[in-house]
Design an enzyme around this catalytic site. Structure first.
Site, PDB file in Angstrom:
ATOM      1  N   THR A  13      24.847  -6.876  30.145  1.00 59.04           N
ATOM      2  CA  THR A  13      24.992  -5.822  31.158  1.00 59.04           C
ATOM      3  C   THR A  13      23.727  -5.706  32.018  1.00 59.04           C
ATOM      4  OG1 THR A  13      24.271  -4.083  29.626  1.00 59.04           O
ATOM      5  CG2 THR A  13      26.641  -4.502  29.785  1.00 59.04           C
ATOM      6  N   ILE A  93      12.156 -14.454  19.375  1.00 58.56           N
ATOM      7  CA  ILE A  93      10.718 -14.299  19.659  1.00 58.56           C
ATOM      8  C   ILE A  93      10.294 -15.498  20.511  1.00 58.56           C
ATOM      9  CG2 ILE A  93       8.399 -14.144  18.660  1.00 58.56           C
ATOM     10  CD1 ILE A  93       9.829 -11.848  17.515  1.00 58.56           C
ATOM     11  N   HIS A 110      12.776  -3.164  27.358  1.00 54.90           N
ATOM     12  CA  HIS A 110      12.826  -2.631  25.987  1.00 54.90           C
ATOM     13  C   HIS A 110      13.442  -1.228  26.026  1.00 54.90           C
ATOM     14  CE1 HIS A 110      11.751  -2.156  21.812  1.00 54.90           C
ATOM     15  NE2 HIS A 110      11.374  -0.924  22.118  1.00 54.90           N
TER      16      HIS A 110
HETATM   17  C1  GRF Z   1      19.566  -3.721  25.825  1.00 51.45           C
HETATM   18  O1  GRF Z   1      19.583  -2.506  25.147  1.00 51.45           O
HETATM   19  C2  GRF Z   1      18.150  -4.209  25.928  1.00 51.45           C
HETATM   20  O2  GRF Z   1      17.232  -3.210  26.160  1.00 51.45           O
HETATM   21  C3  GRF Z   1      17.975  -4.781  24.569  1.00 51.45           C
HETATM   22  O3  GRF Z   1      19.199  -5.430  24.299  1.00 51.45           O
HETATM   23  C4  GRF Z   1      20.230  -4.813  25.034  1.00 51.45           C
HETATM   24  C5  GRF Z   1      20.865  -5.867  25.891  1.00 51.45           C
HETATM   25  O4  GRF Z   1      22.065  -5.509  26.424  1.00 51.45           O
HETATM   26  N1  GRF Z   1      16.777  -5.552  24.478  1.00 51.45           N
HETATM   27  P1  GRF Z   1      22.798  -6.442  27.464  1.00 51.45           P
HETATM   28  O5  GRF Z   1      22.999  -7.814  26.814  1.00 51.45           O
HETATM   29  O6  GRF Z   1      21.984  -6.544  28.712  1.00 51.45           O
HETATM   30  O7  GRF Z   1      24.117  -5.794  27.708  1.00 51.45           O
END
Ligand code: GRF
Length: 208
Positions: A13, A93, A110
């Site tokens: 997303t 990582i 994050h």
């Molecule tokens: C988001 O909450 C991002 O902050 C975290 O993983 C999730 C990713 O969601 N690191 P998407 O794949 O972009 O829908």
């Protein structure tokens, strides 16, 4: 024109928010050169394909050692000649060699207000579970440059969202994504694409 590689592991997303922002002119001077996933099944890859964006899968499972995977990821990125690497829900990582190869050219989103609820083990729903356990009244999201630590690089943008008493980790995750992540990640890319960021002693300044 800034050429971006977006690294993903899941639903994508945040990738969608970047694609939409480029289409709507909220991000200028940038294009997505490739979307790279560590998982073949990541729905983010489908999103990219729908828009004719190139995709690649570099999975640790396909390599005998972590070193071989690291080299393959570096080679793939190098082959697309990208100027910026965006980690958008990428759950691997990053190899040290990659961070050294792209200094100041990797950013991450994050889902908390760093330095709260970040570092090793804080990813996905775990972040939001910890926020609820601690009883925080606000949380949010952070876009930061990636250095060799986990979530320790210079902070580019942050946005806060409220935590409600009836929240579950899932409802909180949704609010953080909708109200913070999908806004500040495209904003940060636009700032970088238009040379509007300056870093001085681990601090990031945004200006004209
Ligand atoms: C988001 O909450 C991002 O902050 C975290 O993983 C999730 C990713 O969601 N690191 P998407 O794949 O972009 O829908």
């Amino acid at each position: 024109m800034l050429r971006i590689a977006v690294l993903v592991s899941g639903g994508g997303t945040n990738l969608q928010a970047i694609i939409d922002s480029i289409k709507q002119g909220k991000i200028t001077n940038a294009e997505i050169g490739v979307v790279i996933s560590n998982k073949k099944q990541a729905y983010a890859l489908e999103r990219a394909k729908q828009y004719g964006i190139k995709t690649a899968v570099v999975s640790p499972k396909d390599y005998q050692s972590r070193e071989e995977f690291d080299m393959a990821l570096c080679k793939t990125l190098d082959s697309y000649q990208v100027d910026l690497i965006v980690l958008a829900g990428y759950l691997v990582i990053l190899p040290k060699i990659l961070i050294e190869r792209y200094p100041g050219k990797i950013i991450n989103i994050h889902p908390s207000l760093i330095p709260a609820f970040c570092g090793p083990g804080f990813y996905g729903l775990r972040v939001h579970e910890a926020v609820l356990e601690r009883g925080n009244k606000i949380t949010g999201a952070t876009v930061h440059f990636v250095d060799e630590g986990t979530d320790t690089g210079p902070i580019i943008l942050q946005k806060a969202v409220p935590v409600y008493e009836q929240d579950t980790p899932e409802t909180l995750q949704k609010r953080v994504m909708e109200e913070a992540e999908w806004t500040i990640l495209p904003e940060a890319i636009d700032l970088i694409a238009n040379n509007r960021l300056r870093i001085d002693k681990n601090k990031v300044y945004a200006g004209e």
